[in-house]
Design a protein around this motif. Sequence first.
Motif, PDB file in Angstrom:
ATOM      1  N   SER A   1     -10.003   5.355  -5.980  1.00  0.00           N
ATOM      2  CA  SER A   1     -11.239   6.853  -5.279  1.00  0.00           C
ATOM      3  C   SER A   1     -10.116   7.401  -5.923  1.00  0.00           C
ATOM      4  O   SER A   1      -9.268   7.483  -6.344  1.00  0.00           O
TER       5      SER A   1
ATOM      6  N   ASP B   1      -6.051   1.370  -5.081  1.00  0.00           N
ATOM      7  CA  ASP B   1      -7.088   2.643  -4.153  1.00  0.00           C
ATOM      8  C   ASP B   1      -7.325   3.024  -5.533  1.00  0.00           C
ATOM      9  O   ASP B   1      -6.058   3.946  -5.988  1.00  0.00           O
TER      10      ASP B   1
ATOM     11  N   GLU C   1      -9.403  12.459  -3.174  1.00  0.00           N
ATOM     12  CA  GLU C   1      -8.082  12.165  -2.759  1.00  0.00           C
ATOM     13  C   GLU C   1      -8.373  12.499  -0.934  1.00  0.00           C
ATOM     14  O   GLU C   1      -7.065  12.379  -0.663  1.00  0.00           O
ATOM     15  N   GLU C   2      -9.187  12.619  -0.592  1.00  0.00           N
ATOM     16  CA  GLU C   2      -9.132  12.876   1.152  1.00  0.00           C
ATOM     17  C   GLU C   2     -10.043  11.566   1.504  1.00  0.00           C
ATOM     18  O   GLU C   2      -9.875  11.548   2.263  1.00  0.00           O
ATOM     19  N   THR C   3     -10.706  10.823   0.879  1.00  0.00           N
ATOM     20  CA  THR C   3     -11.504   9.766   1.025  1.00  0.00           C
ATOM     21  C   THR C   3     -10.394   8.734   0.687  1.00  0.00           C
ATOM     22  O   THR C   3     -11.167   8.577  -0.998  1.00  0.00           O
ATOM     23  N   ASN C   4     -10.011   8.172   1.082  1.00  0.00           N
ATOM     24  CA  ASN C   4      -9.267   6.790   0.759  1.00  0.00           C
ATOM     25  C   ASN C   4     -10.015   5.471   0.541  1.00  0.00           C
ATOM     26  O   ASN C   4     -10.978   5.657   1.434  1.00  0.00           O
ATOM     27  N   GLU C   5      -9.799   4.521  -0.668  1.00  0.00           N
ATOM     28  CA  GLU C   5     -10.806   3.892  -0.698  1.00  0.00           C
ATOM     29  C   GLU C   5      -9.460   2.880  -0.893  1.00  0.00           C
ATOM     30  O   GLU C   5      -9.632   2.033  -2.236  1.00  0.00           O
ATOM     31  N   LEU C   6      -8.417   1.733   0.528  1.00  0.00           N
ATOM     32  CA  LEU C   6      -7.406   0.778  -0.342  1.00  0.00           C
ATOM     33  C   LEU C   6      -8.309  -0.350   0.033  1.00  0.00           C
ATOM     34  O   LEU C   6      -8.799  -0.730   1.267  1.00  0.00           O
TER      35      LEU C   6
ATOM     36  N   ILE D   1      -2.797   3.308  -9.077  1.00  0.00           N
ATOM     37  CA  ILE D   1      -4.348   2.842  -7.795  1.00  0.00           C
ATOM     38  C   ILE D   1      -4.617   1.285  -7.848  1.00  0.00           C
ATOM     39  O   ILE D   1      -4.449   0.494  -7.598  1.00  0.00           O
TER      40      ILE D   1
ATOM     41  N   TYR E   1       0.926   3.697  -3.330  1.00  0.00           N
ATOM     42  CA  TYR E   1       0.759   5.931  -2.817  1.00  0.00           C
ATOM     43  C   TYR E   1       2.042   6.661  -3.174  1.00  0.00           C
ATOM     44  O   TYR E   1       1.999   7.995  -3.738  1.00  0.00           O
TER      45      TYR E   1
ATOM     46  N   ALA F   1       0.686  -0.997   0.285  1.00  0.00           N
ATOM     47  CA  ALA F   1      -0.260  -0.199  -0.093  1.00  0.00           C
ATOM     48  C   ALA F   1       0.748   1.497   0.013  1.00  0.00           C
ATOM     49  O   ALA F   1       0.202   2.439  -1.021  1.00  0.00           O
TER      50      ALA F   1
END
Length: 169
Positions: free
Chosen positions: A64, A62, A67-72, A45, A40, A36
């Motif tokens: 998403s 990820d 940029e504020e909410t990660n969806e890992l 992605i 990043y 991860a």
Amino acid sequence: MTIKPIQFVPDPILRKAALPVEKITDSIKQLLDDMAETMYDAPGIGLAAPQIGELKRVIVMDCSRDEETNELWQMINPIIIQSSEESSTLEEGCLSIPGHNSEVSRPNWVELRFTDINGKEQQIKAEGLLAACVQHEIDHLNGILFIDHISKLKRDIIWRKVLKEARQT
Ligand code: NI
């Protein structure tokens, strides 16, 4: 968490099949977290374990755009159990083939099963960018690259450039 060096084509490890993870040990959790961090940092992605030299059936993603909410997503032994008949085309790139993108056609959605980092079995339906991404990453576990899905002409163009770049570094 550690950023790991990414393997680039034509490294032969990218063409090998990865082995299933039998047990979720601390070293597997460490691998998922390192992946991860590496993804990043790149930034990308999605990343599959063979891309950092580990032949294990492990991927991270990820997709998403916010940029504020990660969806890992961190997936162990992911398998596609069903895919749509309809396909859509998206532009793809790969951290192991930097600087080369191409449109790739893949099923619109896939249903997949995987084990999460806590050892829990999960089943999800992935659509849109996540669907394309997860298919791209699972391909890596089977030694398949996105350039295998494009025309021979386009692939040869990319490949010639890749080999030329490899000679120069
Ligand atoms: Ni890739």
